[in-house]
Structure formats: structure tokens, C-alpha cells
Write a protein that holds these residues in place. Structure first.
Motif, PDB file in Angstrom:
ATOM      1  N   PHE A  50       0.826  -1.206   0.000  1.00 32.21           N
ATOM      2  CA  PHE A  50       0.000   0.000   0.000  1.00 32.21           C
ATOM      3  C   PHE A  50       0.861   1.257   0.000  1.00 32.21           C
ATOM      4  O   PHE A  50       0.448   2.290  -0.540  1.00 32.21           O
ATOM      5  CB  PHE A  50      -0.961   0.001   1.195  1.00 32.21           C
ATOM      6  N   GLY A  51       2.053   1.189   0.588  1.00 30.13           N
ATOM      7  CA  GLY A  51       2.973   2.328   0.531  1.00 30.13           C
ATOM      8  C   GLY A  51       3.399   2.619  -0.893  1.00 30.13           C
ATOM      9  O   GLY A  51       3.431   3.772  -1.321  1.00 30.13           O
ATOM     10  N   ARG A  52       3.718   1.559  -1.628  1.00 28.95           N
ATOM     11  CA  ARG A  52       4.076   1.743  -3.046  1.00 28.95           C
ATOM     12  C   ARG A  52       2.904   2.281  -3.844  1.00 28.95           C
ATOM     13  O   ARG A  52       3.060   3.134  -4.712  1.00 28.95           O
ATOM     14  CB  ARG A  52       4.549   0.428  -3.645  1.00 28.95           C
ATOM     15  N   LEU A  53       1.709   1.765  -3.528  1.00 27.87           N
ATOM     16  CA  LEU A  53       0.509   2.232  -4.228  1.00 27.87           C
ATOM     17  C   LEU A  53       0.230   3.695  -3.892  1.00 27.87           C
ATOM     18  O   LEU A  53      -0.153   4.475  -4.762  1.00 27.87           O
ATOM     19  CB  LEU A  53      -0.690   1.361  -3.847  1.00 27.87           C
ATOM     20  N   ALA A  54       0.423   4.095  -2.639  1.00 29.51           N
ATOM     21  CA  ALA A  54       0.153   5.470  -2.210  1.00 29.51           C
ATOM     22  C   ALA A  54       1.088   6.467  -2.884  1.00 29.51           C
ATOM     23  O   ALA A  54       0.708   7.621  -3.083  1.00 29.51           O
ATOM     24  CB  ALA A  54       0.277   5.576  -0.697  1.00 29.51           C
ATOM     25  N   ARG A  55       2.282   6.051  -3.235  1.00 32.69           N
ATOM     26  CA  ARG A  55       3.196   6.956  -3.917  1.00 32.69           C
ATOM     27  C   ARG A  55       2.753   7.240  -5.349  1.00 32.69           C
ATOM     28  O   ARG A  55       3.152   8.238  -5.926  1.00 32.69           O
ATOM     29  CB  ARG A  55       4.613   6.382  -3.897  1.00 32.69           C
TER      30      ARG A  55
END
Length: 117
Positions: A50-55
Motif C-alpha cells: 500500500f505504501g508503493r501504491l500510495a506513492r
């Protein structure tokens, strides 16, 4: 009563679809495997994913919209399109019809003089 059951079914279906989507995302990020020298827990993997997606904000917005649309499409066979039952809902349909035809107001009725009081 029927409307409450339909709403409950829609909420339950959305919840199940969200859980399925989270499970799918977790399985996509399982290949990360090692995280800081130890076996990554499921939460670590999901958080990194989700961190990668949020970026990637545009992708995140599109993904949320697509999940919502696909959930509704998947539930259409079970929960049909509701019919308007309150006068307010009919006014929203009239406004939608007016705006979708490219107008801000409806044309004047041809016999408008007879409606004057």
C-alpha cells in the motif's frame, strides 16, 4: 424492510469484495518475502504494498474507483437497480435527465398560459 435488507446486502457485498481485494493485494506482495533480514509478516507485506501504491496517487485513485464500480457490477445480479420511492428521488432523476441533455433548465411547456394561477 426490503430496502434495509438490500442495503445490508450491499454493505455485506462491499465488505466481502474489499476483503477479497485486500487478500489479492497481499498475495501480490508475498514475493517480497524478506523484509529487513527477517521473514516479513503479512502486515509488513501489505503495508509495503500500500505504501508503493500510495506513492502513485493517480493509480490509487483509479484503483479505488474501479474497485467500487466492479463491486457494484458484481452485485447487480443479486441487488437490482433500485426504483425511486421518495419524491426527492424523482426530482434527482429529472435533474439528471435535464443536465445530461445539455440544458440547465427544461423548456417551457407549450400551453404554459393554462398553468398560471
Amino acid at each position: 424492510m426490503v430496502r434495509n435488507i438490500e442495503l445490508l446486502g450491499l454493505m455485506l457485498g462491499s465488505f466481502v469484495a474489499t476483503l477479497a481485494a485486500l487478500r489479492g493485494l497481499a498475495s501480490l506482495f508475498i514475493e517480497a518475502g524478506e523484509f529487513r533480514g527477517r521473514r516479513a509478516s503479512s502486515f509488513d507485506i501489505i503495508e509495503r504494498g500500500f505504501g508503493r501504491l500510495a506513492r502513485r496517487r493517480m493509480l490509487a485513485v483509479i484503483l479505488v474507483g474501479m474497485v467500487a464500480l466492479l463491486t457494484r457490477v458484481a452485485l447487480l445480479p443479486v441487488l437490482k437497480v433500485p426504483l425511486p420511492s421518495v419524491h426527492d428521488e424523482y426530482s434527482h432523476l429529472l435533474a439528471a435527465d435535464t443536465f445530461s441533455s445539455g440544458r440547465l433548465t427544461n423548456p417551457t411547456h407549450p400551453m404554459w398560459v393554462h398553468f398560471e394561477s
